[in-house]
Design a protein around this motif. Structure first.
Motif, mmCIF file in Angstrom:
data_model
loop_
_atom_site.group_PDB
_atom_site.id
_atom_site.type_symbol
_atom_site.label_atom_id
_atom_site.label_comp_id
_atom_site.label_asym_id
_atom_site.label_seq_id
_atom_site.Cartn_x
_atom_site.Cartn_y
_atom_site.Cartn_z
ATOM 1 N N ASN C 5 0.953 -1.184 -0.075
ATOM 2 C CA ASN C 5 0.104 -0.167 -0.001
ATOM 3 C C ASN C 5 0.884 0.949 -0.001
ATOM 4 N N ILE C 6 2.161 1.198 -0.520
ATOM 5 C CA ILE C 6 3.021 2.187 -0.606
ATOM 6 C C ILE C 6 3.293 2.468 -2.045
ATOM 7 N N VAL C 7 3.261 3.419 -2.531
ATOM 8 C CA VAL C 7 3.879 3.900 -4.053
ATOM 9 C C VAL C 7 4.875 4.959 -4.176
ATOM 10 N N THR C 8 5.843 4.655 -4.777
ATOM 11 C CA THR C 8 6.981 5.879 -5.046
ATOM 12 C C THR C 8 6.907 6.385 -6.378
ATOM 13 N N LEU C 9 7.275 7.536 -6.717
ATOM 14 C CA LEU C 9 7.378 8.038 -7.959
ATOM 15 C C LEU C 9 8.654 8.676 -8.386
ATOM 16 N N LEU C 10 9.278 8.177 -9.553
ATOM 17 C CA LEU C 10 10.300 8.942 -10.044
ATOM 18 C C LEU C 10 10.227 9.294 -11.319
ATOM 19 N N VAL C 37 5.423 8.296 -2.069
ATOM 20 C CA VAL C 37 6.751 9.006 -1.691
ATOM 21 C C VAL C 37 7.242 9.369 -3.033
ATOM 22 N N ASP C 38 7.682 10.644 -3.191
ATOM 23 C CA ASP C 38 8.408 10.988 -4.279
ATOM 24 C C ASP C 38 9.937 10.414 -4.159
ATOM 25 N N ILE C 39 10.614 9.783 -5.283
ATOM 26 C CA ILE C 39 11.835 9.547 -5.223
ATOM 27 C C ILE C 39 12.527 10.807 -5.536
ATOM 28 N N VAL C 69 7.286 3.488 -9.143
ATOM 29 C CA VAL C 69 6.618 3.886 -10.551
ATOM 30 C C VAL C 69 7.783 4.819 -11.201
ATOM 31 N N ALA C 70 8.381 4.577 -12.336
ATOM 32 C CA ALA C 70 9.285 5.271 -12.908
ATOM 33 C C ALA C 70 8.762 5.758 -14.352
#
Lengths: 266, 266, 266
Positions: C5-10, C37-39, C69-70
């Motif tokens: 249930n955590i998503v990161t974005l790059l 969370v923003d990378i 997610v990149a």
């Protein structure tokens, strides 16, 4: 004070690298805290006094029990100590280098501990990234309710910065610009409470860089383009140009002297 | 529309100061909303039209009931009114200066109120930082389910910006560049729906800065380095250079005129 | 691995536009994931290798089941495939252009699928913004527990970048600078594990740009202003200047050659 399950981060890591994300990953790996809030990651590199100022402007607006992590840490891997503290209603986690000077000096009660309990850190601790390996997991556990005293032994001499303070002599206060914000507003180290008391019912004239500004209530009291002094939103004397940059107009920067002269109301 | 417990923030405060964090602290102090999402804090200083454009590009992708807070507020402390509004499926909180022009004009129903109920604000309201002292706590309460009508009395004349609109004359539409994005893509104020209807089954030639571009479907339809026009992801005509900057190549900026000429398909 | 249930974005979208916010709106509209969370969004435009490097430095610090997610996607709208993958303990969603090279090559097990199931995407898919219309909603569903296999058919040939690798010849390793961080630290493509094994109990001398640096343990081992080499927090050989910028001092950049010479301990 009860933990709030909120952690804030203030670093000089910048927004273009992956360091901040690694810290957040370490936070969430230690505990599913409810909110991670960035104060800023654009603190000037290795500038502890600037980071202390930025923390000052934000920490008290967060709910009681918030854990503020500040990692501007030029001494990482060296003898500086990793610490946590309670000061007033908030917790603070980071290096013992003065970055917490404002809350440690102005809030009470204060209780500080050395971070020694390894079980609240990442298993492998690098020598260059304590933000990720020590401060983040410790902060997450603190935010989740682990008592401060479990993190390590108490100590009584946290590092406090020797920040420039304004000098009052008769009818003149001499202070300086402590911070220049994005708009070019010049926030001084002259505190509104102190200024008010000293001024009593006199008038104030604010001078810097050879120009002077009247003391107004808000930006809209000045004409567009005019220099104006006012009490800023964090309680400090500020010099601004309405819809313009006081820093650019005056050539002022951090450290520029500011004089306030009082005169009986005419 | 039911509150979503999500608040977004759009400001010109920048990412290097602590202002945004103070706003977020005030939000969380008012209510433990589930998500705080940054739209951007790098809106050009005091540029209401630019902020309105940025809000336009984001607000409708959020869940119904999201509260969008926009604080680009050169008139803070002056006579401009603090407001909240519902427009279509979303709520909006900020100064009544036109920053909400797009949703107020294009969504329905619209209902706007003046922020007067002090109990939903911070107890002390500064004269320079309504983002922290008024808009953030009001938005948090709204996101948590406080009805719009409780925040203050209805009013019917919110400020709307008089934005430049394209002019159609016979076989030519003349519009302009409304926004330049990070990649140097030029997003115009020419709406895809309008363009399609007008073009019918004709062909379009897009001209600006003495060069012309064909109307393509996506970046990959153009050779690397070639100028191309397409419908951007927010529904506006865009001029781009594949894997390059159209702004740099053409010397174009916000306000640069753009002409679309239609011709019967050959 | 169970969804976190955590998503990161790059991305390379920058922090000044509204694109990142539109992606987050699409994420939250698809599923109320717990943490976004923003990378970083300041990856160099269209630079897949740089984005792959940034992802490498962050992904493994997140809890198992995190969806990364990149979107650095110069080929959007063209023939490049939208994919999702599991690699080790994490999930990855984005274009099949090599941005996931590090986890796909170094983690196991690896399972990759082509994104074909339209029901996990936004109903309208633009030709220029798959981050918002495909990757965000798919990532949200994956984070909420939708099994990878439901997103589309398996495939076995994801694109992997042909990244420069260090060359060992007798007593010399020749590598290069792979990344320059905000502090001007030079992170090389020479892996600590490999270096240690090859050095055994010999001494190392690190040379670049005509200068040499000793191999130290942490920044504090060097005098302020001195050039020093150490193992960085992500396990790579790094060349730094204590409280200064090695990049500025040496004129080094990504691609600058770095030589490590070993000698029997004297």
């Amino acid at each position: 004070v009860q933990a709030s399950n909120i952690v804030t981060l203030l670093t000089d890591f910048g927004d273009a690298d992956a360091y901040v994300a690694a810290v957040k990953g370490a936070l969430l790996s230690a505990s599913r805290i409810a909110h991670i809030v960035d104060i800023t990651h654009e603190a000037p590199s290795h500038d502890i006094a600037a980071a202390a100022w930025l923390l000052r402007a934000a920490y008290r607006y967060f709910p009681a029990g918030t854990v503020h992590v500040a990692v501007v840490d030029p001494g990482v891997g060296g003898p500086r100590r990793p610490i946590a503290a309670r000061a007033g209603d908030w917790y603070f986690v980071g290096p013992d280098n003065g970055v917490f000077t404002w809350p440690l000096r102005h809030e009470s009660p204060v209780e500080a501990v050395l971070l020694e309990a390894r079980r609240y850190m990442r298993p492998d601790i690098s020598s260059t990234f304590h933000g990720r390996d020590i401060f983040a997991p410790v902060a997450a556990h603190l935010a989740a309710g682990v008592p401060l005293g479990r993190l390590g032994p108490r100590f009584d001499d946290p590092v406090l910065l020797d920040l420039p303070t304004p000098v009052i002599k008769d009818d003149v206060i001499t202070g300086e610009v402590a911070h220049v914000d994005r708009f070019g507003n010049l926030i001084t180290n002259i505190d509104a409470g102190r200024l008010d008391k000293w001024l009593a019912d006199g008038d104030a004239r604010i001078e810097l860089c050879g120009e002077s500004a009247p003391l107004a209530h808000t930006y809209s009291d000045a004409a567009a383009g005019a220099l104006v002094a006012l009490i800023d939103s964090s309680g400090m004397l500020e010099v601004a140009v309405r819809e313009g940059s006081a820093a650019a107009r005056l050539g002022a920067a951090r450290g520029t002297p500011v004089r306030v002269t009082r005169a009986a109301r005419g």
